[in-house]
Design a protein around this motif. Structure first.
Motif, PDB file in Angstrom:
ATOM      1  N   ALA A 154     -33.422  61.567  12.543  1.00 58.87           N
ATOM      2  CA  ALA A 154     -33.544  60.819  11.298  1.00 58.87           C
ATOM      3  C   ALA A 154     -34.123  59.429  11.550  1.00 58.87           C
ATOM      4  N   VAL A 155     -33.701  58.774  12.637  1.00 56.95           N
ATOM      5  CA  VAL A 155     -34.236  57.449  12.967  1.00 56.95           C
ATOM      6  C   VAL A 155     -35.727  57.552  13.277  1.00 56.95           C
ATOM      7  N   LEU A 156     -36.125  58.537  14.071  1.00 58.35           N
ATOM      8  CA  LEU A 156     -37.550  58.715  14.365  1.00 58.35           C
ATOM      9  C   LEU A 156     -38.340  59.005  13.095  1.00 58.35           C
ATOM     10  N   LEU A 157     -37.772  59.809  12.219  1.00 57.78           N
ATOM     11  CA  LEU A 157     -38.431  60.115  10.956  1.00 57.78           C
ATOM     12  C   LEU A 157     -38.621  58.837  10.145  1.00 57.78           C
ATOM     13  N   GLY A 158     -37.579  58.020  10.028  1.00 57.04           N
ATOM     14  CA  GLY A 158     -37.693  56.771   9.284  1.00 57.04           C
ATOM     15  C   GLY A 158     -38.655  55.785   9.922  1.00 57.04           C
ATOM     16  N   GLY A 180     -38.142  50.212  12.491  1.00 57.99           N
ATOM     17  CA  GLY A 180     -39.603  50.171  12.533  1.00 57.99           C
ATOM     18  C   GLY A 180     -40.129  48.826  12.081  1.00 57.99           C
ATOM     19  N   GLY A 181     -39.541  48.303  11.007  1.00 60.86           N
ATOM     20  CA  GLY A 181     -39.950  46.986  10.526  1.00 60.86           C
ATOM     21  C   GLY A 181     -39.593  45.877  11.494  1.00 60.86           C
ATOM     22  N   PHE A 182     -38.386  45.975  12.096  1.00 63.30           N
ATOM     23  CA  PHE A 182     -37.993  44.961  13.079  1.00 63.30           C
ATOM     24  C   PHE A 182     -38.929  44.995  14.286  1.00 63.30           C
ATOM     25  N   PHE A 185     -51.751  52.972  15.568  1.00 59.91           N
ATOM     26  CA  PHE A 185     -50.478  52.705  14.894  1.00 59.91           C
ATOM     27  C   PHE A 185     -50.120  53.871  13.971  1.00 59.91           C
ATOM     28  N   LEU A 186     -51.109  54.358  13.220  1.00 62.99           N
ATOM     29  CA  LEU A 186     -50.875  55.501  12.332  1.00 62.99           C
ATOM     30  C   LEU A 186     -50.545  56.763  13.129  1.00 62.99           C
ATOM     31  N   ALA A 187     -51.263  56.982  14.217  1.00 57.02           N
ATOM     32  CA  ALA A 187     -51.003  58.165  15.051  1.00 57.02           C
ATOM     33  C   ALA A 187     -49.599  58.112  15.644  1.00 57.02           C
ATOM     34  N   TRP A 188     -49.170  56.924  16.063  1.00 61.62           N
ATOM     35  CA  TRP A 188     -47.824  56.731  16.589  1.00 61.62           C
ATOM     36  C   TRP A 188     -46.798  57.068  15.504  1.00 61.62           C
ATOM     37  N   GLY A 189     -47.061  56.628  14.278  1.00 59.00           N
ATOM     38  CA  GLY A 189     -46.169  56.933  13.168  1.00 59.00           C
ATOM     39  C   GLY A 189     -46.081  58.418  12.896  1.00 59.00           C
ATOM     40  N   VAL A 190     -47.223  59.083  12.861  1.00 57.21           N
ATOM     41  CA  VAL A 190     -47.246  60.535  12.608  1.00 57.21           C
ATOM     42  C   VAL A 190     -46.541  61.277  13.743  1.00 57.21           C
ATOM     43  N   ALA A 191     -46.735  60.824  14.982  1.00 60.38           N
ATOM     44  CA  ALA A 191     -46.050  61.462  16.120  1.00 60.38           C
ATOM     45  C   ALA A 191     -44.535  61.317  15.999  1.00 60.38           C
ATOM     46  N   MET A 192     -44.064  60.148  15.569  1.00 58.63           N
ATOM     47  CA  MET A 192     -42.617  59.959  15.393  1.00 58.63           C
ATOM     48  C   MET A 192     -42.089  60.816  14.249  1.00 58.63           C
ATOM     49  N   ILE A 193     -42.853  60.949  13.171  1.00 59.37           N
ATOM     50  CA  ILE A 193     -42.440  61.833  12.081  1.00 59.37           C
ATOM     51  C   ILE A 193     -42.307  63.259  12.605  1.00 59.37           C
ATOM     52  N   GLY A 194     -43.295  63.689  13.385  1.00 58.87           N
ATOM     53  CA  GLY A 194     -43.245  65.038  13.958  1.00 58.87           C
ATOM     54  C   GLY A 194     -42.058  65.235  14.883  1.00 58.87           C
ATOM     55  N   ALA A 195     -41.791  64.250  15.746  1.00 60.44           N
ATOM     56  CA  ALA A 195     -40.656  64.349  16.664  1.00 60.44           C
ATOM     57  C   ALA A 195     -39.337  64.361  15.896  1.00 60.44           C
ATOM     58  N   GLY A 196     -39.231  63.501  14.885  1.00 64.46           N
ATOM     59  CA  GLY A 196     -38.021  63.468  14.073  1.00 64.46           C
ATOM     60  C   GLY A 196     -37.806  64.772  13.332  1.00 64.46           C
ATOM     61  N   PHE A 206     -42.069  54.448   8.305  1.00 67.40           N
ATOM     62  CA  PHE A 206     -42.412  53.023   8.201  1.00 67.40           C
ATOM     63  C   PHE A 206     -43.831  52.792   8.706  1.00 67.40           C
ATOM     64  N   ASN A 207     -44.124  53.242   9.936  1.00 63.39           N
ATOM     65  CA  ASN A 207     -45.452  53.013  10.518  1.00 63.39           C
ATOM     66  C   ASN A 207     -46.550  53.608   9.654  1.00 63.39           C
ATOM     67  N   THR A 208     -46.346  54.822   9.198  1.00 60.90           N
ATOM     68  CA  THR A 208     -47.393  55.512   8.450  1.00 60.90           C
ATOM     69  C   THR A 208     -47.634  54.863   7.095  1.00 60.90           C
ATOM     70  N   VAL A 209     -46.570  54.611   6.344  1.00 57.06           N
ATOM     71  CA  VAL A 209     -46.730  54.015   5.013  1.00 57.06           C
ATOM     72  C   VAL A 209     -47.224  52.574   5.123  1.00 57.06           C
ATOM     73  N   GLU A 210     -46.601  51.781   5.993  1.00 54.91           N
ATOM     74  CA  GLU A 210     -47.024  50.394   6.162  1.00 54.91           C
ATOM     75  C   GLU A 210     -48.455  50.338   6.684  1.00 54.91           C
ATOM     76  N   GLY A 211     -48.793  51.224   7.615  1.00 49.53           N
ATOM     77  CA  GLY A 211     -50.145  51.250   8.160  1.00 49.53           C
ATOM     78  C   GLY A 211     -51.186  51.610   7.118  1.00 49.53           C
TER      79      GLY A 211
END
Length: 162
Positions: free
Chosen positions: A97-101, A23-25, A138-149, A105-110
């Motif tokens: 796990a990768v999607l969750l991480g 996510g950071g990369f 960006f936050l919505a994308w992060g939350v969606a990835m957390i949900g998918a993970g 990243f997106n949610t916390v960094e955002g």
């Protein structure tokens, strides 16, 4: 009395660390370097002077170093589990796990960098009133990835058979 060998399990923490690093990369390579939408401190120090650009580039490098550490730690955890012979491979759990991480990243960094500290915003090349929409996306994308993970990891334990 000898201890029983540990049951093979998938190291969810390794996948989460990989996701945090990836996510950071993605953020640093795509948004900072390729698209040049922002730099690490570009809201506080817009890169309009050489000194401000150098400062932003330095902090971009510090940011990339931190994301690199996440990937190295994830690799270490995965290697350690595999080396002990107690690794159960699972593509579903790794992706989850990768999607969750990545989503974390997106949610916390955002939340921290974009909303609380305001050190930068996702797309600073658009008119300032539009920044919030890019940040919210960006936050919505992060939350969606957390949900998918979480969905991929749901109902499973790291030690259960995938």
């Amino acid at each position: 009395m000898p201890r029983a060998a540990p049951e093979p399990a998938f190291p969810i923490a390794a996948g989460i660390l990989f996701g945090l690093g990836l996510g950071g990369f993605f953020d640093g390579i795509v948004l900072h370097q390729l698209l040049q939408w922002h730099h690490m401190l570009s809201s506080w120090y817009p890169p309009t002077t050489r000194e401000a650009l150098e400062l932003n580039t330095l902090w971009d490098g510090i940011f990339h170093s931190a994301t690199y550490v996440f990937v190295v730690l994830g690799l270490f955890l995965l290697w350690r589990r595999a080396h002990r012979g107690v690794l159960r491979w699972s593509g579903r759990w790794m992706l989850g796990a990768v999607l969750l991480g990545f989503g974390l990243f997106n949610t916390v960094e955002g939340l921290i960098d974009h909303q609380i500290l305001g050190v930068h915003h996702v797309n600073e090349t658009v008119a300032r009133p539009l920044w919030i929409y890019w940040d919210l996306g960006f936050l919505a994308w992060g939350v969606a990835m957390i949900g998918a993970g979480a969905w991929l990891l749901r109902g499973s334990r790291a030690g259960a058979r995938p």
